[in-house]
Write an enzyme that holds these catalytic residues in place. Structure first.
Site, short mmCIF file in Angstrom:
data_model
loop_
_atom_site.label_atom_id
_atom_site.label_comp_id
_atom_site.label_asym_id
_atom_site.label_seq_id
_atom_site.Cartn_x
_atom_site.Cartn_y
_atom_site.Cartn_z
N TYR A 51 -18.44 -31.99 -14.47
CA TYR A 51 -17.06 -32.24 -14.90
C TYR A 51 -16.64 -33.65 -14.48
O TYR A 51 -16.11 -34.42 -15.28
CB TYR A 51 -16.16 -31.17 -14.27
CG TYR A 51 -14.68 -31.40 -14.48
CD1 TYR A 51 -14.05 -30.96 -15.63
CD2 TYR A 51 -13.93 -32.08 -13.52
CE1 TYR A 51 -12.69 -31.18 -15.82
CE2 TYR A 51 -12.58 -32.31 -13.71
CZ TYR A 51 -11.96 -31.85 -14.85
OH TYR A 51 -10.62 -32.08 -15.02
N LEU A 90 -5.81 -36.29 -6.38
CA LEU A 90 -6.38 -37.39 -5.59
C LEU A 90 -7.38 -38.14 -6.46
O LEU A 90 -8.06 -37.53 -7.29
CB LEU A 90 -7.13 -36.85 -4.37
CG LEU A 90 -6.31 -36.23 -3.25
CD1 LEU A 90 -7.23 -35.56 -2.23
CD2 LEU A 90 -5.45 -37.30 -2.57
N GLU A 93 -9.85 -35.88 6.84
CA GLU A 93 -9.80 -34.41 6.82
C GLU A 93 -10.89 -33.85 5.91
O GLU A 93 -11.35 -34.53 5.01
CB GLU A 93 -8.44 -33.95 6.25
CG GLU A 93 -7.26 -34.51 7.01
CD GLU A 93 -5.92 -34.20 6.32
OE1 GLU A 93 -5.91 -33.45 5.33
OE2 GLU A 93 -4.90 -34.73 6.79
N ARG A 149 -0.32 -25.33 -8.15
CA ARG A 149 0.00 -26.69 -8.58
C ARG A 149 0.35 -26.75 -10.07
O ARG A 149 1.20 -27.53 -10.47
CB ARG A 149 -1.20 -27.60 -8.29
CG ARG A 149 -0.89 -29.04 -8.57
CD ARG A 149 -1.99 -29.94 -8.10
NE ARG A 149 -3.23 -29.68 -8.81
CZ ARG A 149 -4.33 -30.40 -8.67
NH1 ARG A 149 -4.35 -31.39 -7.80
NH2 ARG A 149 -5.41 -30.12 -9.34
N GLU A 160 -4.11 -25.78 1.06
CA GLU A 160 -5.17 -25.22 0.23
C GLU A 160 -5.36 -23.74 0.56
O GLU A 160 -5.47 -23.37 1.73
CB GLU A 160 -6.45 -26.00 0.54
CG GLU A 160 -7.45 -26.05 -0.55
CD GLU A 160 -7.09 -27.01 -1.69
OE1 GLU A 160 -6.03 -27.67 -1.64
OE2 GLU A 160 -7.89 -27.07 -2.63
N TYR A 187 -1.78 -29.16 5.00
CA TYR A 187 -2.06 -30.58 5.24
C TYR A 187 -0.95 -31.52 4.79
O TYR A 187 -1.08 -32.72 4.89
CB TYR A 187 -3.39 -31.00 4.63
CG TYR A 187 -3.60 -30.60 3.17
CD1 TYR A 187 -2.84 -31.15 2.15
CD2 TYR A 187 -4.59 -29.67 2.85
CE1 TYR A 187 -3.05 -30.79 0.83
CE2 TYR A 187 -4.80 -29.30 1.52
CZ TYR A 187 -4.02 -29.86 0.52
OH TYR A 187 -4.22 -29.49 -0.77
N LYS A 215 -6.62 -40.34 4.45
CA LYS A 215 -5.21 -40.67 4.20
C LYS A 215 -4.78 -41.77 5.15
O LYS A 215 -5.16 -41.75 6.33
CB LYS A 215 -4.34 -39.43 4.46
CG LYS A 215 -4.72 -38.26 3.58
CD LYS A 215 -4.05 -36.95 4.00
CE LYS A 215 -4.52 -35.85 3.06
NZ LYS A 215 -4.01 -34.53 3.46
#
Ligand code: IVH
Length: 675
Positions: free
Chosen positions: A35, A82, A114, A137, A172, A224, A289
């Site tokens: 994908y 992201l 992370e 989401r 998550e 997170y 991050k």
């Protein structure tokens, strides 16, 4: 229409189809890596020609439209995705972009690194500290309401105490690997569809009309992020946020670290790649991050993803390729194993062209046929396997594969006995079996005969020099020199290597003999107990069964093996050849460090590097050169190596002073650690 725009349209259509399968139906058709490849190709086309960008392009959107089966809920602030990078250099390029935008040296920026959990994103809204609703989401703006389901997840607090105003906690939802295995076990038991992987299982379990079903599944939630407009939590960095979320009762990634500078950031992300199989859940990458929230605000976001964060995706462990044919290999016990011959494909960083199919039942169950496009999986040190076929209704398939009835090597019958899953070539003179026996006999973990690999072994058998492993000990240089590719030097080397193998301890010989179910651990247990092969061969079944590390299955196998006429004959020949049939005693030292890895760094007074290692080994331990999560402890001598110390500290491995070394050897423990 130009070809580039046709291609872009085709890619958009494919991506939309896969988004639907992945996000809405929780049943992806292709591996994530395939994908990602489609998305990357589309992005390349769009970059080369920005006129190809349309509003619905996956480069402009997030996820998939919410499923109408759920109530839509508008997110207070968009749930972004992201951007991905796929290797260290792309990650450094991202850090450089961040550094330029912030006008700061990359080594002076703090990053939070992370794990990227392979689950599904969830936003949980709290009003005045009380859980109000939760939503997936969806397309980033509108999600699917799953409040009742989320209330059944143990790691989601329903109250945050006295907090004024609205606040969203994001993270998550996932299934830990053992919970996933358990769920599939239950599914099997109930004759229901098994889930392909923990991610699909988690998504399928959360997106249930009936929350009672969700409650049965051991879902976890890892937090997170927060959307906290009033700054009720009062934190200004990611590191502080994770700590705060932990205090509020959330599960947060124990291995997340705030590090200073791009170098340390890259190293920590690689740590996750190295340890991905040691974590209790599936990860498909690391998320990096910018730690400081003020710096984040300066960096901002695109419509799709923040500029202050990036996902470093790990090399894919699943890819698709074409199945060329299915063949059968014959092992040293005669077992016939079907395997797939594939069009070569890079999986987990190496090229795979062969993959196991385990046995006839597996081939039938997976219904893979020559000509199919199949998913190939290679995880960690596990040998590559074919997961299943990728259905393509537009292509006519070949016939189902039929297990052969004759051994492909000797033509003898392949038989499947009683309840056995496997078929065996029962011809005791099958050359393929002999070849594998010789290769195993000479292998590293067995008698370790250098220069005797598969090719050489095949040559010796072909030339009629070896008809049984015992024949290896009567090879002579004059005869070997006549073989193709073997000069005087290599012939002498081979004879020398065989000669040295005679002195290997009994434990290795037991491995080499290839007794069913006897691996290195059982072999060592047997050898230490009996000390001599003669004793082992005489032992009653009951004695074998009481040995630590030898269960009833191994005991029965050994008992039967040593009595077989061929084995009696082979052992007599090995003995005549002068093979050691005893286990040298390790001076009767207590095995205080049995199975433990003790790393020594620097010089321990009174020991050389070698003698310190030997002392550990004599106590049953190992002394590897590198520190890992499995290390028992690190002994710190004079002038220790900085990297070993750092690694031990990061992994939480105990550091033991050199003055404790003798105690460690004597007792297997230490009195105090050093900081
Ligand atoms: S941060 C705006 N951190 O990966 C930033 N995401 O491919 C939002 N994910 O949508 C994401 N672990 O579902 C973040 N430690 C982590 C993550 C993580 C997994 C997921 C998340 C996100 C997706 C992007």
């Amino acid at each position: 229409m130009s070809t580039a725009s046709e291609r872009a349209a085709w890619l958009r259509e494919q991506i939309a189809r896969h988004n639907d399968a992945y996000f809405v139906r929780d049943a992806p058709l292709i591996p994530d890596a395939d994908y990602d490849e489609l998305v990357r190709e589309l992005r390349r086309l769009e970059q080369a020609d920005p006129s190809l960008v349309v509003p619905s392009s996956p480069s402009q959107t997030v996820g998939a439209a919410p499923d109408v089966a759920f109530k839509p809920i508008a997110h207070r602030e968009a749930m972004l995705s992201l951007d991905n990078v796929f290797d260290e250099s792309e990650l450094r390029a991202w850090a450089d972009r961040v550094s330029r935008a912030l006008e700061l040296d990359p080594e002076s920026i703090a990053f939070c690194v992370e794990p990227k959990i392979d689950g599904l994103a969830l936003s949980i809204h709290y009003d005045d500290g009380q859980l109000a609703w939760a939503a997936t989401r969806g397309d980033g703006r509108t999600g699917e309401e799953v409040t009742a389901n989320v209330r059944t997840v143990a790691s989601v607090p329903t109250s945050l105490g006295a907090l004024a105003g609205g606040l969203d906690v994001r993270g998550e939802v996932f299934l830990a690997r053992d919970a996933f295995a358990e769920l599939n076990r239950v599914q099997r038991e109930r004759d229901e569809r098994e889930f392909a992987n923990p991610r699909n299982a988690a998504a399928g379990s959360l997106r249930q009309k009936n929350a009672a079903v969700t409650a049965e599944r051991a879902l976890s939630f890892l937090a997170y992020q927060v959307v906290d407009p009033a700054n009720s939590l009062g934190v200004t960095s990611q590191g502080a946020l994770l700590e705060k979320l932990g205090e509020l009762g959330y599960l947060v990634a124990a291995d997340a670290r705030v590090v200073l500078g791009a170098d340390a950031m890259v190293a920590r992300s690689s740590w996750f790649q190295e340890h991905r199989h040691d974590l209790p859940f599936d990860v498909d990458g690391a998320v990096i991050k910018v730690d400081d929230f003020a710096q984040r605000a300066r960096l901002g976001s695109t419509s799709r993803a923040p500029r202050w964060a990036i996902a470093r995706k790990f090399p894919p462990e699943e890819r698709t390729t074409r199945l060329v044919s299915i063949e059968v290999s014959i092992g040293r016990t005669g077992r016939a194993t079907p395997y797939a011959v594939l069009e070569p494909v890079v999986v987990a960083g190496s090229t795979v062209s062969l993959a196991t199919l385990h046995n006839a039942d597996q081939v039938a169950l997976k219904d893979v046929r020559p000509g199919d496009v199949v998913v190939v999986r290679k995880a960690g040190d596990v040998i590559p396997e074919v997961v299943g076929a990728v259905p393509d209704p537009s292509v006519a398939r070949g016939e189902p594969w039929v297990f052969p009835s004759a051994c492909p090597e000797c033509g003898g019958p392949l038989v499947r006995l009683g309840e056995e899953r496997d078929s065996y070539c029962v011809n005791p003179n099958c050359p393929a079996q002999l070849l594998q026996q010789v290769v195993h006999f000479a292998s590293r973990g067995a008698l370790d005969i250098e220069g005797l690999g598969e090719q050489r072994a095949a040559q010796l058998i072909e030339a009629g020099l070896v008809g049984d492993v015992a024949d290896l000990f009567s090879l002579d240089t004059a005869r070997l020199e006549q073989l193709e590719g073997l000069g005087a030097v290599s012939a002498a080397a081979l004879v020398g290597a065989v000669e040295r193998a005679k002195a290997q301890p009994l434990s290795r010989l037991l491995v080499a003999l290839g007794i069913r179910h006897v691996g290195p651990v059982a072999a060592r247990a047997l050898a230490t107990w009996f000390k001599a092969y003669a004793e082992l061969a005489q032992a009653p079944l009951a004695e074998l069964e009481v040995i630590d590390g030898v269960g009833p299955v191994i005991a029965a196998s050994v008992f039967q093996f040593v009595r077989s006429p061929e084995v009696l004959e082979r052992l007599a020949r090995l003995e005549r050849a002068g093979v050691t049939l005893v286990e040298p005693s390790s001076d009767e030292l207590d095995q205080t460090l049995r199975g433990r890895a003790v790393v020594v760094t620097g010089t321990v007074p009174g020991f050389t590097r070698e003698s310190a290692e030997a002392a550990i080994v004599a106590r049953g331990g190992t002394s590897p050169g590198t520190v890992s999560a499995k290390t028992y402890c690190v002994v710190v001598g004079d002038a220790p190596g900085a990297s070993k110390l750092t690694k031990a500290r990061t992994l939480g491995v105990a550091l033991v002073g050199a003055t404790e070394f003798e105690t460690l050897l004597e007792t297997g423990a230490w009195r105090a650690t050093i900081a």
